[in-house]
Design an enzyme around this catalytic site. Structure first.
Site, PDB file in Angstrom:
ATOM      1  N   HIS A 146       0.819  -1.218   0.000  1.00 56.10           N
ATOM      2  CA  HIS A 146       0.000   0.000   0.000  1.00 56.10           C
ATOM      3  C   HIS A 146       0.846   1.257   0.000  1.00 56.10           C
ATOM      4  O   HIS A 146       0.384   2.317  -0.419  1.00 56.10           O
ATOM      5  CB  HIS A 146      -0.945  -0.001   1.203  1.00 56.10           C
ATOM      6  N   HIS A 165       4.431   9.276  12.425  1.00 57.99           N
ATOM      7  CA  HIS A 165       3.505   8.196  12.792  1.00 57.99           C
ATOM      8  C   HIS A 165       4.307   7.064  13.415  1.00 57.99           C
ATOM      9  O   HIS A 165       5.476   6.862  13.087  1.00 57.99           O
ATOM     10  CB  HIS A 165       2.663   7.719  11.613  1.00 57.99           C
TER      11      HIS A 165
END
Length: 316
Positions: free
Chosen positions: A115, A179
């Site tokens: 992804h 993140h």
């Protein structure tokens, strides 16, 4: 010919992660606007810098950089499977140019991407085959990682090659910003996890589902403000974005991936891809970089940013 950069964060939690409806609408709007920028630029070729999340590259052999001569999507996190529209002859030419320019670049005739490469294109256009592409993997998750200086120099080399093609080339970066997903460390992981990090290709559906459930649970805890992972750091992201917009990319050379992991999370080094893409554009001189969207989405464990940049050089 013109050069440009299209960059966007990705997150596996975009579909099922916890957030508000307003955020979901705004993210979709941002990707639509980003797609409009790409369509207006009309690239002949996309060169994409992106990471992997132990889906295509593993510790059995972990290159710092790898050019895909052919590539396919593994279809994790609801993305599609299939063959990427790689321009194989040009990818081979680029890899040879990089070797001559001093980079011991790896190549893959069977690159598998996840992804991290395809999600942003599916969000913009519904599939990942809109434009011919050369995929360039940057190791952002499996220490030892390349340095920020090396990523910048790689980008500049790719930019020089692209500028000489006479084509409209769109450099793309996907990853980051701050993140902290629950990525295991091979030095401290139990034996079964170490084996997955070394050679975890072709997992069963049960294995993939269990892995995704762990990430979804981490996102829910982050949304609730529970400890366990670093929160998305909007201030760190803003500083990084401003550094990209300044055009003075060499100032990022002093950053270390260890420092970035400590401040921006285990996924923070994915910004190496952004540095490479903007460095590729910088060979064409000064540029303008528009921030199309940003939001610190805690439930998605993602500092979600979208940018588009173009050279200031006037064109005939």
């Amino acid at each position: 010919m013109p050069l440009a950069v299209l960059s966007a964060s990705h997150t596996p939690l975009m579909k099922d992660g916890v957030t508000t409806d307003d955020v979901r609408v705004a993210v979709k709007r941002g990707f639509r606007e980003l797609a409009e920028y790409a369509e207006q630029f009309k690239p002949d070729l996309v060169i994409q810098f992106a990471p992997d999340h132990f889906n295509g590259f593993f510790y059995d052999v972990m290159p710092s950089f790898c050019v895909g001569i052919n590539a396919s999507s593994v279809g994790d996190w609801g993305t599609s499977t299939g063959t990427l529209p790689v321009t194989s002859i040009e990818a081979q030419q680029l890899s040879e140019f990089l070797v001559e320019d001093g980079f011991d670049i790896a190549v893959s005739y069977r690159m598998q991407v996840d992804h991290g490469f395809v999600q942003i294109w599916e969000e913009m256009f519904g599939d990942f085959s809109r434009y011919p592409v050369i995929p360039i993997f940057i190791n952002c998750a499996a220490p030892p990682l390349p340095t920020f200086k090396r990523a910048r120099l790689l980008g500049e080399a790719v930019g020089r090659w692209a500028a000489a093609t006479g084509k409209r080339v769109l450099f793309s970066a996907s990853g980051g910003l701050s993140h902290d997903p629950p990525t295991p460390n091979i030095a401290t992981a139990p034996d079964e996890v170490k084996e997955r990090l070394i050679d975890g290709r072709n997992p069963t559906e049960e294995m993939r589902h269990a892995r995704e459930q762990r990430v979804l649970a981490a996102g829910a805890r982050a949304y609730a403000g529970e400890p366990g992972i670093l929160p998305v750091d909007a201030d760190w992201d803003a500083t990084f974005i401003q550094q990209l917009q300044s055009g003075n990319l060499s100032q990022l050379d002093a950053m270390t991936t260890k420092e970035v992991r400590e401040k921006a999370g285990r996924g923070g080094p994915e910004v190496l891809a952004w540095v490479a893409a903007f460095a590729a554009l910088s060979v064409d001189g000064e540029y303008t970089a528009d921030l199309i969207y940003y939001e610190a989405i805690q439930g998605w464990i993602a500092g979600m940013a979208m940018m588009f940049a173009q050279s200031k050089k006037p064109r005939a």
